[in-house]
Design a protein around this motif. Structure first.
Motif, PDB file in Angstrom:
ATOM      1  N   GLY A 173       0.914  -1.743   0.089  1.00 22.57           N
ATOM      2  CA  GLY A 173      -0.077  -0.001   0.364  1.00 22.57           C
ATOM      3  C   GLY A 173       0.928   1.338   0.168  1.00 22.57           C
ATOM      4  N   GLN A 180      -4.660  -1.985   0.411  1.00 25.15           N
ATOM      5  CA  GLN A 180      -4.254  -3.165   0.830  1.00 25.15           C
ATOM      6  C   GLN A 180      -5.333  -3.803   0.482  1.00 25.15           C
ATOM      7  OE1 GLN A 180      -2.493  -2.623   4.911  1.00 25.15           O
ATOM      8  NE2 GLN A 180      -0.618  -1.918   4.130  1.00 25.15           N
ATOM      9  N   CYS A 307       0.041  -9.581   5.953  1.00 18.82           N
ATOM     10  CA  CYS A 307       0.730  -8.858   6.311  1.00 18.82           C
ATOM     11  C   CYS A 307       2.042  -8.064   5.622  1.00 18.82           C
ATOM     12  CB  CYS A 307       0.609  -8.349   7.809  1.00 18.82           C
ATOM     13  SG  CYS A 307       1.660  -6.856   7.719  1.00 18.82           S
TER      14      CYS A 307
END
Length: 464
Positions: A173, A180, A307
């Motif tokens: 991002g 994201q 993540c």
């Protein structure tokens, strides 16, 4: 030195040209982003950068004087077709004609990338690569380039790094649109690859001369443990980082294992339409451009949501991270040296990667389209720049490439990233990659670094 192997260096339009409102150029998504409130990590622009637009002759002359016989650069789509579709800017065409002619006048082979992250803002506002219409616009733009420049360009690259660009745009991002969402990421990547295949098909149908490929950031996927769980993590990581792009453009089909995994993750692939398979098969590349910087060490997924985090600040405490739920996690070997942006320095990774790529794609040749290292270089009081770390890095990678070639891997070129210091996307200007130092505070003066002279002598010593 034989001249059939390309020894060169590389740049990209937005990162080096500057002149963002000159020559009839339209706005790109990076122009808009860098002037927006979203540009917060290193809030600078490439409005001027190293001013390659006005100083390309000096840069190409310096490149040639350094023994390089090839230059990889990109065309700014918004400089040739300011609105992304429609009218062609003759000023933009004239600029790239001058760059190409300058290369040829100095015995430098141009390798031209059609798209390197900078999308016309008009198309970006309509959804960018999430919108299938961008593929059609890309094909039309590419045909303009083939028609205007194809009489002199013999090496084309459709797109640069479909994996890394979409990872930054839609997973980390930190690139526009700064979100994201892996579902949106896979949609954008699919359309970039589809657009690439449409361009390759048009190149073939148009009877243009030369070779056309795609530039992929590719990684040697390795583990610190050899067992079934780690091997499965490595297979998943190779699909996630490499094969999703490379299989599609080289073999003409997205890996079924990859498709199955993203569908299992809940990805809605309604953007994949009947007839696309025929386009992918018709649009396979002549060569695979390999942007080689580092390996990925991986381990099995344990827990937590997906993540991904990049290191963009140049602070040693700022580390890269990746957890991809149900796929893999990034591992670390803290005994290995890294630069200030947490990139591991492991030259043998290029050898390992090339051996693996030859195994996967034995009928395809490769060009190392980028290989380099970013550092906070220092201009000494006597006007010199000493960068032994860059020399060590480039020498190690180049020698491991040559070792792979001795073992039969078909590599036909090697390009250092980058020709000179330039805007390094979110990293700004502190992260310098160039063989030539740009003194931004003093009229963008060009100062060859020690690595520039090392590379000149290394090229001269080669027999390939």
């Amino acid at each position: 030195m034989k001249t059939d192997f390309m020894w060169g260096s590389a740049t990209a339009a937005y990162q080096c040209e500057g002149a963002w409102q000159e020559g009839g150029k339209g706005l790109s998504n990076w122009d808009a982003f860098c002037h927006s409130e979203k540009n917060v990590v290193n809030p600078v622009t490439a409005d001027v950068s190293c001013d390659h637009y006005h100083r390309y002759e000096e840069d190409i002359e310096m490149l040639a004087a350094g023994g390089q016989n090839a230059y990889r650069f990109s065309i700014a789509w918004s400089r040739v077709i300011p609105d992304g579709i429609g009218a062609v800017s003759e000023e933009g065409v004239a600029f790239y004609n001058r760059v190409i002619d300058c290369c040829l006048a100095h015995g430098v082979t141009p390798l031209v990338t059609l798209y390197h992250y900078d999308l016309p803002q008009t198309l970006f506002e309509r959804g960018g690569w999430e919108n299938r219409e961008t593929c059609k616009a890309f094909e039309a733009y590419a045909k303009v380039c083939f028609d205007r420049f194809g009489d002199r360009v013999r090496y084309w690259a459709t797109v640069n790094e479909p994996n890394y660009e979409t990872q930054c745009c839609y997973a980390v991002g930190n690139y526009p649109p700064n979100v994201q969402d892996l579902g949106r990421r896979w949609c954008a990547m699919y359309h970039i690859l589809l657009g690439s295949a449409m361009v390759v098909r048009a190149f073939r149908e148009g009877g243009y001369q030369g070779s056309i490929g795609l530039v992929s950031d590719s990684y040697s996927i390795e583990t610190l443990v050899d067992n079934d769980e780690y091997r499965e993590a490595a297979v998943n990581a190779e699909l996630f980082y490499n094969r999703c792009v490379n299989d599609t453009c080289v073999l003409g089909k997205m890996p079924q294992e990859f498709v199955d995994k993203i569908v299992a993750d809940g990805c809605n692939r309604d953007y994949a339409l009947p007839g696309d398979d025929d386009i992918f098969r018709a649009g396979t590349v002549d060569y695979l451009g390999v942007n080689a910087y580092a390996r990925y060490l991986v381990k099995p997924y344990t827990t937590g949501e997906t993540c991904l985090k990049a290191s963009n600040t140049g602070k040693k405490s700022d580390r890269q991270e990746a957890v991809v739920k149900n796929w893999f996690e990034i591992d670390r070997d803290d005994s290995m040296p890294t630069n200030d942006w947490d990139m591991e320095l492991y030259p043998k990774s290029l050898y390992n990667l090339l051996i693996r790529l030859r195994e996967l794609y034995p009928e395809t040749f490769f060009i190392i389209t980028e290989n380099g290292i970013g550092y906070k270089d220092v201009l000494e009081e006597d006007g010199t720049v000493h960068d032994p770390y860059r020399i060590e890095f480039q020498k190690g990678f180049a020698e491991w490439m040559l070792e792979a070639m001795k073992e039969g891997v078909d590599v036909r070129g090697y390009f250092v990233w980058s020709t000179m210091d330039l805007y390094s996307w979110i990293n700004g200007y502190a992260k310098r990659y160039g063989l030539v130092y740009i003194d931004y505070e003093n009229g963008n003066k060009r100062i060859p670094k020690d690595s520039y002279y090392w590379y000149r002598d290394f090229i001269e010593s080669q027999e390939v």
